[in-house]
Design a protein around this motif. Structure first.
Motif, PDB file in Angstrom:
ATOM      1  N   LEU A 196      38.337  31.367  48.983  1.00 44.55           N
ATOM      2  CA  LEU A 196      38.539  32.772  48.619  1.00 44.55           C
ATOM      3  C   LEU A 196      39.364  32.891  47.351  1.00 44.55           C
ATOM      4  N   PHE A 197      40.362  32.036  47.216  1.00 44.09           N
ATOM      5  CA  PHE A 197      41.191  32.107  46.022  1.00 44.09           C
ATOM      6  C   PHE A 197      40.349  31.882  44.767  1.00 44.09           C
ATOM      7  N   PHE A 198      39.541  30.830  44.813  1.00 43.86           N
ATOM      8  CA  PHE A 198      38.750  30.533  43.615  1.00 43.86           C
ATOM      9  C   PHE A 198      37.700  31.601  43.352  1.00 43.86           C
ATOM     10  N   ASP A 247      26.767  34.288  45.082  1.00 40.44           N
ATOM     11  CA  ASP A 247      27.214  32.909  44.977  1.00 40.44           C
ATOM     12  C   ASP A 247      27.781  32.423  46.308  1.00 40.44           C
ATOM     13  N   LEU A 248      28.611  33.282  46.897  1.00 38.92           N
ATOM     14  CA  LEU A 248      29.275  32.951  48.154  1.00 38.92           C
ATOM     15  C   LEU A 248      28.243  32.807  49.270  1.00 38.92           C
ATOM     16  N   VAL A 283      33.532  35.481  62.076  1.00 36.56           N
ATOM     17  CA  VAL A 283      34.496  34.985  61.086  1.00 36.56           C
ATOM     18  C   VAL A 283      33.868  34.983  59.692  1.00 36.56           C
ATOM     19  N   LEU A 284      32.628  34.534  59.610  1.00 35.12           N
ATOM     20  CA  LEU A 284      31.950  34.529  58.304  1.00 35.12           C
ATOM     21  C   LEU A 284      31.789  35.944  57.771  1.00 35.12           C
ATOM     22  N   THR A 285      31.504  36.883  58.673  1.00 34.41           N
ATOM     23  CA  THR A 285      31.365  38.280  58.248  1.00 34.41           C
ATOM     24  C   THR A 285      32.685  38.791  57.687  1.00 34.41           C
ATOM     25  N   MET A 286      33.794  38.496  58.381  1.00 34.93           N
ATOM     26  CA  MET A 286      35.097  38.953  57.899  1.00 34.93           C
ATOM     27  C   MET A 286      35.457  38.272  56.581  1.00 34.93           C
ATOM     28  N   LEU A 287      35.023  37.035  56.457  1.00 30.91           N
ATOM     29  CA  LEU A 287      35.262  36.306  55.209  1.00 30.91           C
ATOM     30  C   LEU A 287      34.626  37.062  54.046  1.00 30.91           C
ATOM     31  N   ILE A 288      33.410  37.527  54.269  1.00 34.79           N
ATOM     32  CA  ILE A 288      32.703  38.257  53.217  1.00 34.79           C
ATOM     33  C   ILE A 288      33.372  39.604  52.969  1.00 34.79           C
ATOM     34  N   VAL A 289      33.760  40.290  54.073  1.00 37.20           N
ATOM     35  CA  VAL A 289      34.440  41.583  53.926  1.00 37.20           C
ATOM     36  C   VAL A 289      35.718  41.404  53.105  1.00 37.20           C
ATOM     37  N   PHE A 291      36.433  38.991  51.058  1.00 43.24           N
ATOM     38  CA  PHE A 291      36.107  38.644  49.671  1.00 43.24           C
ATOM     39  C   PHE A 291      35.859  39.922  48.882  1.00 43.24           C
ATOM     40  N   ILE A 292      35.041  40.823  49.447  1.00 44.61           N
ATOM     41  CA  ILE A 292      34.695  42.060  48.734  1.00 44.61           C
ATOM     42  C   ILE A 292      35.959  42.870  48.444  1.00 44.61           C
ATOM     43  N   LEU A 293      36.796  43.055  49.482  1.00 41.32           N
ATOM     44  CA  LEU A 293      38.007  43.858  49.306  1.00 41.32           C
ATOM     45  C   LEU A 293      38.978  43.192  48.335  1.00 41.32           C
TER      46      LEU A 293
END
Lengths: 416, 312
Positions: A196-198, A247-248, A283-289, A291-293
């Motif tokens: 997420l950082f990158f 990309d993600l 978890v993957l869904t929250m990861l994407i959420v 990332f967007i935020l």
């Protein structure tokens, strides 16, 4: 709306074709594929090793000297212990030799001394060892000796062998792990935080560069005669974010496919199973959420940074404060890896700047209460909207300012 | 001349572009200090001034990309905004994505100004052909020569058939052939009843096109009005003479100021036409043959230098 889509489409198209983007995407995907294949390679080479190990494991590496004045154990029992504890030899010794034995033990790591006594009718064990790094043996020995002793006591009381056997049996049990394994969680947590950082940094940088290049080439002036600044900044930010999201998603899909095909199910490191089972659908869904935020929050700030420069070379220094914030946030998130359930972790995942790294990391580490996720996402969203609104105002004026790079004070002045 | 475009449907005449008392400050510095002018008729309006006089700031305020501190700018009675007016803008420097393909960015600009993809493509092709840059459509902008980049920018300003066109130094970086090409286009735009504001340091260009001019200095209006009237106001006080022999003595005897003297003769400042006739008579009486003798109004160049340089 039409203008937004025009800006969006153009920015997306221009950036997706950039060589730097294509190369970095390919490298990232290759890294993911290679990394997910490593366990399979390691296991293949391990198989060869374990075959050899079976032959050599009979070697005795530790000798346990037993001083047993009360004769709790007989010769037969010592032999039995030798069979039960692989790699250990048990040797009866005299009490007079104790001091000499202690000296021997101190000089070598491969011997130990066990003194057996009877205290209040129970066997009492003293275990002497050079380094206290082998906790399993004393506790197991204690259990084994207790069983031998108890068996003998029961036998003396004329209890039948069958009942003795039954009474000495441990309750059968099976270990079923419901929580998340530490090793595995740690690994997944680092992975999420770094990813997420990158992603957030890289695409935020893209926004900054894109704004700066439009400003320095003075294209901005032309565009501004037909489009509102807010539509440009939003169109650009969304386009870069969408690119990052693609990309993600690509990375996730490639990783999932490689994982399913190549990753061994029972892969272990240091005795713990290591797999990516922490990455569940939610978890993957929250990861994407997140990332967007998170991306949006940093991108609007980066857009302002890009708008303050007059020369493209200055972009990096203009981004400096934002880079610092994101680095601190990254390390804070890194710090919660050890204690994902503590108060500190909760605070870090509520602060909007660190939430995008910390919260997804915690989600793979532990079970985060739903209210915390909700509050953290809400705070992040609200800060993004507020900062976005301020950024658009600053951007509109900064983007036409040429000459000296604008300082924070100037920015606050012009946004009034 | 009353143009059709300055009369609205009700038949009431509007003043097309009215700028009144516009002020812009950057911190302590007043960049534009109470400028007013009106562009009633289509054609070319000259906005002049030295570097840093406030031209670009004025242009940006007209374009609505810079917020003015006070004053009004109106187009057909409505405030000038990007929603009310179709602008065409040729900025003084650059204005292209250096690393993007020429055709793609032209289409992008056209679409941002509301053209459909198809209309944008048609318009781009026509203009590229007109200015002879069709072969560069698939080139990256930074690989083009300065003159060709200028042409692409010119196209980007005109691709959507704007009503109000602002040209900042349109001929900079062009060779004489391409400069003529641009002149032709500007003439055509003027004859199509477009409102054009041109800023340039090339005075002969301004003299060629502009009906009305405004000269700025340090953000203030130094001079404005109809160019012909301004010149007439100065009177015919310039005299150019070229003779076969040197006439320095005769000029000095007559007490006339010499502005400049070189191989092409003398530039003199006269007080009246009688003074000119007198010296001509003297020259002829001395048996010197005259190659050139011209009494004229001062050129814009001279007016500019006098006004801007002299008001220190």
């Amino acid at each position: 709306m039409k203008e937004f889509f025009t800006v969006f489409a153009y920015t997306f198209k221009e950036n997706v074709r950039k060589k730097s983007f294509i190369i970095s995407t390919v490298i990232m995907l290759l890294l993911a594929i290679v990394a997910l294949n490593i366990p399979a390679f390691m296991q293949n080479s391990n198989k060869d090793n374990t075959a050899e190990e079976d032959n050599t494991s009979i070697d005795i590496h530790t000798t346990v000297f037993i001083v047993d004045e009360k004769k709790v154990l007989d010769e037969q029992d010592l032999e039995g212990l030798g069979i039960a504890f692989k790699g250990y030899a048990f040797k009866a010794e005299n009490l007079n030799n104790v001091d000499a034995l202690k000296k021997t033990i101190k000089e070598s790591d491969d011997s130990a001394l066990l003194i057996i006594n009877i205290k209040e009718g129970q066997p009492f064990l003293e275990y002497w060892v050079n380094k206290d790094d082998d906790q399993i043996i004393p506790s197991q020995l204690s259990k084994a000796i207790k069983n031998i002793y108890a068996g003998r006591v029961l036998k003396n009381a004329d209890i039948s062998d069958e009942i003795i056997q039954m009474s000495l049996n441990d309750a059968a049990y099976e270990v079923n792990v419901l929580g998340k394994g530490m090793m595995q969680s740690y690994f997944s947590g680092i992975l999420v935080t770094i990813l997420l950082f990158f992603a957030i940094y890289f695409y935020g940088y893209g926004v900054s560069m894109s704004v700066a290049s439009e400003k320095t080439s003075r294209v901005m002036e032309i565009i501004l005669t037909s489009v509102k600044p807010s539509k440009i900044i939003i169109g650009k930010t969304v386009a870069m974010g969408f690119l990052g999201l693609c990309d993600l998603l690509l990375l996730i899909i490639v990783s999932v496919v490689t994982y399913k095909l190549r990753f061994p199910k029972d892969f272990k490191i240091m005795g713990e199973t290591l797999n990516l089972s922490n990455f569940t659908g939610p978890v993957l869904t929250m990861l994407i959420v997140y990332f967007i935020l998170g991306y949006s929050l940093y991108a609007v700030l980066n857009a302002v940074a890009g708008a303050t420069v007059s020369k493209a070379e200055d972009v990096n220094s203009a981004m400096m404060p934002i880079s610092m914030i994101s680095l601190i946030a990254f390390y804070l998130s890194y710090a919660i890896l050890g204690l994902p359930e503590g108060k500190f972790a909760t605070i870090v995942s509520l602060i909007p700047f660190s939430a995008p790294f910390a919260m997804p990391c915690r989600l793979v580490l532990t079970d985060v209460p739903a209210w915390e996720i909700g509050v953290s996402a809400a705070i992040l969203l609200a800060s993004t909207i507020l900062l976005g609104w301020i950024s658009i105002r600053i951007y509109s004026s900064a983007v036409l300012h040429y000459g000296k790079r604008l300082k924070l004070k100037d920015l606050l002045n012009i946004s009034k | 001349m009353v143009s059709t475009s300055s009369i609205n449907k009700c038949g009431v005449k509007n003043l097309a572009l009215v700028i009144s008392n516009v002020v812009k400050k950057f911190g302590e510095k007043t960049a534009v200090d109470g400028i007013s002018f009106t562009m009633e008729n289509p054609g070319v309006f000259g906005l002049l001034g030295t570097n840093g006089a406030g031209k670009t700031t004025t242009i940006r305020m007209i374009l609505g990309i810079l917020e003015k501190d006070s004053g009004t700018i109106q187009w057909n009675g409505k405030p000038v905004t990007r929603e009310n007016v179709k602008f065409g803008y040729l900025p003084e420097e650059r204005g292209l994505y250096p690393k993007a393909k020429v055709g793609e960015q032209l289409l992008y600009f056209a679409k941002l100004r509301g053209l459909t993809a198809k209309a944008a493509k048609n318009s781009m092709e026509q203009w590229c052909e007109r200015l002879g840059v069709t072969e560069y459509i698939n080139s990256v902008a930074e690989h083009l020569s300065k003159g060709n980049q200028q042409k692409i920018q010119f196209i980007s300003a005109l691709i959507h058939d704007p009503e109000l066109i602002i040209l900042d130094e349109p001929l900079s970086g062009l060779d004489p052939i391409n400069a003529d090409l641009f002149r032709g286009v500007i003439n055509e735009l003027a004859s199509k009843q477009k409102f054009i504001i041109m800023s340039s340091h090339q005075m002969h260009l301004v003299e060629e096109y502009c009906n009305d001019i405004l000269i700025l200095k340090n953000g203030k209006t130094l001079l404005k009005g109809n160019l012909n009237e301004i010149k007439r106001g100065y009177g015919r006080t310039n005299l150019s003479i070229k003779c076969e022999a040197d006439i320095k003595n005769l000029v000095e005897q007559a007490g006339i100021n010499i502005v400049s003297a070189d191989e092409s003769g003398y530039e003199l400042k006269i007080k009246s036409e009688e003074q000119a006739n007198e010296i001509l008579k003297n020259i002829i009486d001395n048996g010197i043959s005259v190659l050139k003798f011209e009494i004229r109004e001062p050129s814009l160049h001279e007016i500019f230098v006098e006004k801007v340089g002299g008001a220190e």
